[in-house]
Scaffold this motif. Structure first.
Motif, mmCIF file in Angstrom:
data_model
loop_
_atom_site.group_PDB
_atom_site.id
_atom_site.type_symbol
_atom_site.label_atom_id
_atom_site.label_comp_id
_atom_site.label_asym_id
_atom_site.label_seq_id
_atom_site.Cartn_x
_atom_site.Cartn_y
_atom_site.Cartn_z
ATOM 1 N N ASN A 135 -42.549 -34.925 -37.071
ATOM 2 C CA ASN A 135 -43.780 -35.241 -36.355
ATOM 3 C C ASN A 135 -43.897 -34.452 -35.047
ATOM 4 O OD1 ASN A 135 -41.534 -36.928 -35.454
ATOM 5 N ND2 ASN A 135 -43.015 -37.937 -34.115
ATOM 6 N N GLN A 136 -42.751 -33.916 -34.591
ATOM 7 C CA GLN A 136 -42.754 -33.111 -33.367
ATOM 8 C C GLN A 136 -43.126 -31.649 -33.630
ATOM 9 O OE1 GLN A 136 -42.291 -34.403 -30.475
ATOM 10 N NE2 GLN A 136 -41.189 -36.311 -30.756
ATOM 11 N N LEU A 137 -43.161 -31.285 -34.906
ATOM 12 C CA LEU A 137 -43.463 -29.893 -35.258
ATOM 13 C C LEU A 137 -44.976 -29.698 -35.327
ATOM 14 C CD1 LEU A 137 -40.763 -29.336 -38.031
ATOM 15 C CD2 LEU A 137 -40.633 -28.753 -35.592
ATOM 16 N N THR A 138 -45.623 -29.909 -34.217
ATOM 17 C CA THR A 138 -47.069 -29.799 -34.140
ATOM 18 C C THR A 138 -47.488 -28.338 -33.978
ATOM 19 O OG1 THR A 138 -47.030 -30.058 -31.742
ATOM 20 C CG2 THR A 138 -47.212 -32.076 -33.068
ATOM 21 N N LEU A 140 -49.210 -27.251 -31.564
ATOM 22 C CA LEU A 140 -48.964 -26.942 -30.157
ATOM 23 C C LEU A 140 -47.535 -26.461 -29.945
ATOM 24 C CD1 LEU A 140 -49.414 -26.959 -27.113
ATOM 25 C CD2 LEU A 140 -49.063 -29.440 -27.138
ATOM 26 N N HIS A 141 -46.578 -27.189 -30.513
ATOM 27 C CA HIS A 141 -45.169 -26.834 -30.349
ATOM 28 C C HIS A 141 -44.885 -25.451 -30.924
ATOM 29 C CE1 HIS A 141 -40.772 -27.415 -30.271
ATOM 30 N NE2 HIS A 141 -40.791 -26.806 -31.451
ATOM 31 N N VAL A 142 -45.326 -25.217 -32.150
ATOM 32 C CA VAL A 142 -45.043 -23.956 -32.832
ATOM 33 C C VAL A 142 -45.754 -22.792 -32.142
ATOM 34 C CG1 VAL A 142 -45.300 -22.692 -35.003
ATOM 35 C CG2 VAL A 142 -44.616 -25.115 -35.028
ATOM 36 N N TYR A 143 -47.011 -23.004 -31.800
ATOM 37 C CA TYR A 143 -47.801 -21.959 -31.138
ATOM 38 C C TYR A 143 -47.180 -21.569 -29.805
ATOM 39 C CZ TYR A 143 -51.827 -19.900 -28.685
ATOM 40 O OH TYR A 143 -52.657 -19.069 -27.968
ATOM 41 N N HIS A 144 -46.824 -22.549 -29.015
ATOM 42 C CA HIS A 144 -46.270 -22.287 -27.686
ATOM 43 C C HIS A 144 -44.942 -21.552 -27.772
ATOM 44 C CE1 HIS A 144 -45.596 -22.565 -23.514
ATOM 45 N NE2 HIS A 144 -44.722 -23.560 -23.533
ATOM 46 N N HIS A 145 -44.035 -22.050 -28.608
ATOM 47 C CA HIS A 145 -42.716 -21.430 -28.718
ATOM 48 C C HIS A 145 -42.785 -20.042 -29.363
ATOM 49 C CE1 HIS A 145 -41.125 -25.303 -27.550
ATOM 50 N NE2 HIS A 145 -39.916 -24.819 -27.571
ATOM 51 N N VAL A 239 -55.707 -20.312 -21.162
ATOM 52 C CA VAL A 239 -56.823 -21.204 -21.506
ATOM 53 C C VAL A 239 -56.548 -21.912 -22.836
ATOM 54 C CG1 VAL A 239 -59.248 -21.265 -22.220
ATOM 55 C CG2 VAL A 239 -58.579 -19.997 -20.175
ATOM 56 N N SER A 240 -55.975 -21.185 -23.792
ATOM 57 C CA SER A 240 -55.635 -21.803 -25.082
ATOM 58 C C SER A 240 -54.601 -22.909 -24.891
ATOM 59 C CB SER A 240 -55.123 -20.760 -26.076
ATOM 60 O OG SER A 240 -53.821 -20.282 -25.720
ATOM 61 N N LEU A 241 -53.640 -22.693 -23.973
ATOM 62 C CA LEU A 241 -52.632 -23.718 -23.708
ATOM 63 C C LEU A 241 -53.234 -24.923 -22.988
ATOM 64 C CD1 LEU A 241 -49.524 -21.586 -22.635
ATOM 65 C CD2 LEU A 241 -49.957 -22.691 -24.833
#
Length: 262
Positions: A135-138, A140-145, A239-241
């Motif tokens: 559930n943490q593999l959103t 947002l998480h993948v994109y940011h990292h 801005v995307s973040l």
């Protein structure tokens, strides 16, 4: 006549910062591309591999990892601060010093350490997979990292220093707090009553993105010897973040609060 892709590749590798080219993962885009593709593969294969397996107990590993990242981030905060202060950096406009002076090299080196920290932080995703915290593999998480390693490879390859130091300084400061939280949380559920400040982490992250966006946007119009294309890329990315982290904050805290009051 060489094909277009080969000409592009040669331009990429030959027009970088000659000081940082010899450093690990910098000269060619191929190693960081390979790391990125491996990251995507692990995201696809990892949950499937763990589907019928028990979660791995990583308590000791997480404690060591998170507090190591606290120390690493604090070291980078120190180096960004000292290097910029002694070099007389301007917060409004600071071109890159491509010289081999001790302070210029010190700044370039901490930029590389910051980039390399983003490679190591891909372990965050691996830990989620091994603990079956899917559930943490959103997005947002993948994109940011995933994007941070690419963005900061570009930074170290072409702009190791200058006003981009502010991104490293602010982000490293935030990560001291963030990994401190994760390190304390890794001790177990009994620590939760001391971690009431979790929601403020997201606010802190949003604050950094707003500050850095304003800084980069200002430099799009200021007369500064720093590439406008890089400032435009930084603005668009930040801005995307802001959009993604704002959505996360609303869904995680504001929506939950409304439901609890209903």
């Amino acid at each position: 006549m060489d094909p277009a892709w080969l000409q592009t590749y040669r331009w990429i590798v030959e027009n970088g910062d000659k000081r940082t080219d010899p450093w690990l993962l910098v000269y060619s885009p191929l190693p960081v591309t390979f790391i990125f593709l491996c990251y995507l593969f692990v995201l696809w294969a990892g949950p499937r591999f763990m589907k019928h397996r028990e979660p791995v107990d990583l308590k000791a590993v997480l404690i060591v990892y998170n507090f190591t990242m606290v120390c690493w981030s604090a070291y980078m905060v120190h180096e960004f601060l000292v290097s910029s202060w002694l070099s007389g950096y301007s917060l409004l406009c600071q071109p890159v010093d491509y010289s081999d002076s001790p302070l210029a090299m010190r700044m370039a080196k901490v930029c590389w350490w910051f980039f390399f920290s983003k490679v190591i932080e891909l372990c965050d995703t691996m830990f989620f997979i091994l603990r079956k915290k899917n559930n943490q593999l959103t997005f947002l998480h993948v994109y940011h990292h995933g994007t941070m390693i690419v963005n900061w490879w570009l930074g170290v390859k072409y702009l190791a220093g200058g006003q981009s130091f502010l991104i490293g300084l602010v982000n490293s400061t935030v990560h001291v707090v963030m990994y401190l939280y994760y390190g304390l949380a890794a001790f177990g559920p009994h620590m939760q009553r001391y971690l009431w400040w979790k929601r403020y982490l997201t606010r802190l992250q949003l604050t950094q993105f707003v500050i850095l966006t304003v800084h980069a946007f200002y430099n799009l119009f200021a007369e500064c010897d720093y590439p406008d294309r890089m400032n435009a890329l930084i603005c668009a990315y930040l801005v995307s973040l802001i959009v993604l982290f704002s959505n996360f904050y609303i869904q995680s805290y504001l929506s939950t609060k409304k439901k609890s009051q209903a």
